[in-house]
Design an enzyme around this catalytic site. Structure first.
Site, PDB file in Angstrom:
ATOM      1  N   HIS A 119      35.058  46.010  45.648  1.00 29.95           N
ATOM      2  CA  HIS A 119      35.628  44.969  44.789  1.00 29.95           C
ATOM      3  C   HIS A 119      36.395  43.981  45.679  1.00 29.95           C
ATOM      4  O   HIS A 119      36.988  44.375  46.679  1.00 29.95           O
ATOM      5  CB  HIS A 119      36.565  45.606  43.758  1.00 29.95           C
ATOM      6  CG  HIS A 119      36.966  44.632  42.694  1.00 29.95           C
ATOM      7  ND1 HIS A 119      37.946  43.692  42.910  1.00 29.95           N
ATOM      8  CD2 HIS A 119      36.490  44.423  41.443  1.00 29.95           C
ATOM      9  CE1 HIS A 119      38.058  42.948  41.811  1.00 29.95           C
ATOM     10  NE2 HIS A 119      37.186  43.374  40.908  1.00 29.95           N
ATOM     11  N   GLU A 179      30.346  39.101  41.786  1.00 31.61           N
ATOM     12  CA  GLU A 179      31.693  38.730  41.359  1.00 31.61           C
ATOM     13  C   GLU A 179      32.225  37.676  42.323  1.00 31.61           C
ATOM     14  O   GLU A 179      32.849  38.019  43.333  1.00 31.61           O
ATOM     15  CB  GLU A 179      32.621  39.953  41.415  1.00 31.61           C
ATOM     16  CG  GLU A 179      32.394  40.945  40.327  1.00 31.61           C
ATOM     17  CD  GLU A 179      33.700  41.609  39.885  1.00 31.61           C
ATOM     18  OE1 GLU A 179      33.895  41.739  38.686  1.00 31.61           O
ATOM     19  OE2 GLU A 179      34.517  41.966  40.740  1.00 31.61           O
TER      20      GLU A 179
HETATM   21  P1  13P Z   1      38.569  39.252  35.357  1.00 29.38           P
HETATM   22  O1  13P Z   1      37.614  39.523  34.229  1.00 29.38           O
HETATM   23  O2  13P Z   1      40.001  39.475  35.007  1.00 29.38           O
HETATM   24  O3  13P Z   1      38.299  37.920  35.982  1.00 29.38           O
HETATM   25  O4  13P Z   1      38.267  40.343  36.483  1.00 29.38           O
HETATM   26  C1  13P Z   1      36.967  40.490  36.894  1.00 29.38           C
HETATM   27  C2  13P Z   1      36.881  41.642  37.819  1.00 29.38           C
HETATM   28  O5  13P Z   1      37.428  41.611  38.900  1.00 29.38           O
HETATM   29  C3  13P Z   1      36.159  42.825  37.338  1.00 29.38           C
HETATM   30  O6  13P Z   1      35.936  43.725  38.370  1.00 29.38           O
END
Ligand code: 13P
Length: 273
Positions: A102, A174
């Site tokens: 992450h 992401e």
């Molecule tokens: P948000 O939905 O708060 O932007 O976070 C996304 C995330 O990092 C999920 O792993």
């Protein structure tokens, strides 16, 4: 080329990343609330990723036909003198998925590509599925580096993964600049089209390493300011296998709407996807 085994049917995968929110008590109350209200759908797999401390008790409370569990991280050694760490071996039996790489692990805790690669392998070795997160920062995007970053993170994250193992993996796009946009004026959400470009690049890399059938089998999901309003847009992209909401997963009404969007999208995909 390493050959992959294609899983039969793909369900939409919704992974709630609760990050460092909810005490064990609050997590339990929240799970209870979700569990009362959620409709189970054969075409949607709902996964909850609470903090490490809450996993054990939620594991006993959770109805497994409603939810699966994920850890947000793990260490790559199976055991030893590694103070403060939890290994994939210890998570085996408790969770089905482990989020690896992450951006908060990469940039707040300085995890390297090597750490991430070793963790992916540890999760697979211990018979769980890694959710490997990849994505560019705002600077990398401004410099036109998005596809290079995705290429490097995918190739590095999959190093030493076999063709059989890769079919069990999930890759989450992401973009770092799109995470937590609701809490920051400098961030904004990605668009479904941004996702589509990244998803194609991710599958292209998987295809070049493992072949076309692996690139179709691997699940590619989107995370970064997903909410009840934009979920459908991402899910309606051809190659979108699910979502990884953070902030929105902390609100039961909103999270349940996201799950329903995934169910509503069921008729859209081509057969076998
Ligand atoms: P948000 O939905 O708060 O932007 O976070 C996304 C995330 O990092 C999920 O792993």
């Amino acid at each position: 080329m390493k050959t992959a085994t294609k899983p039969s049917v793909k369900r939409k995968l919704i992974v709630a990343n609760w990050k460092m929110h909810f005490t064990t008590h609050k997590a339990s109350l929240y799970l209870h609330k979700l569990s009362e209200k959620i409709a189970t759908h054969k075409d949607v797999e709902v996964v909850l990723a609470p903090n490490m401390l809450s996993l054990q008790s939620l594991g006993m409370q959770v109805k497994h036909r409603q939810f699966k569990l994920a850890a947000q991280n793990c260490y790559w050694r199976d055991e030893g003198a590694f103070t403060g760490e939890v290994s994939a071996t210890m998570l085996h039996g408790l969770v089905d998925y482990v989020i690896i790489g992450h951006s908060e692990r990469r940039y707040v805790f300085s995890e390297t590509e090597k750490d991430i690669r070793m963790k992916v392998q540890a999760v697979l070795r211990n018979k769980m599925s890694p959710v490997l997160c990849v994505g560019e920062t705002a600077h990398q995007r401004a410099d036109g580096e998005t596809l290079h970053v995705l290429h490097d993170q995918v190739v590095s994250g999959l190093a030493n993964v076999t063709g059989e193992e890769v079919a069990r993996m999930v890759i989450a796009y992401e973009p770092v600049w799109a995470i937590n946009s609701s809490n920051s004026k400098t961030h904004k959400a990605a668009t479904p089209e941004d996702f589509a470009v990244a998803e194609k690049e991710i599958r292209k890399q998987v295809a070049s390493l493992y072949g076309k059938s692996a690139s179709e089998a691997i699940r590619v999901i989107y995370g970064g300011s997903v909410n009840a309003d934009n979920a459908r847009g991402f899910l309606s992209q051809e190659g979108c296998d699910g979502l990884l909401p953070g902030t929105a997963s902390l609100n039961s009404e909103e999270f349940l709407k996201i799950v329903e969007s995934a169910h509503d999208n069921k008729g859209r995909d081509k057969a076998g996807k």
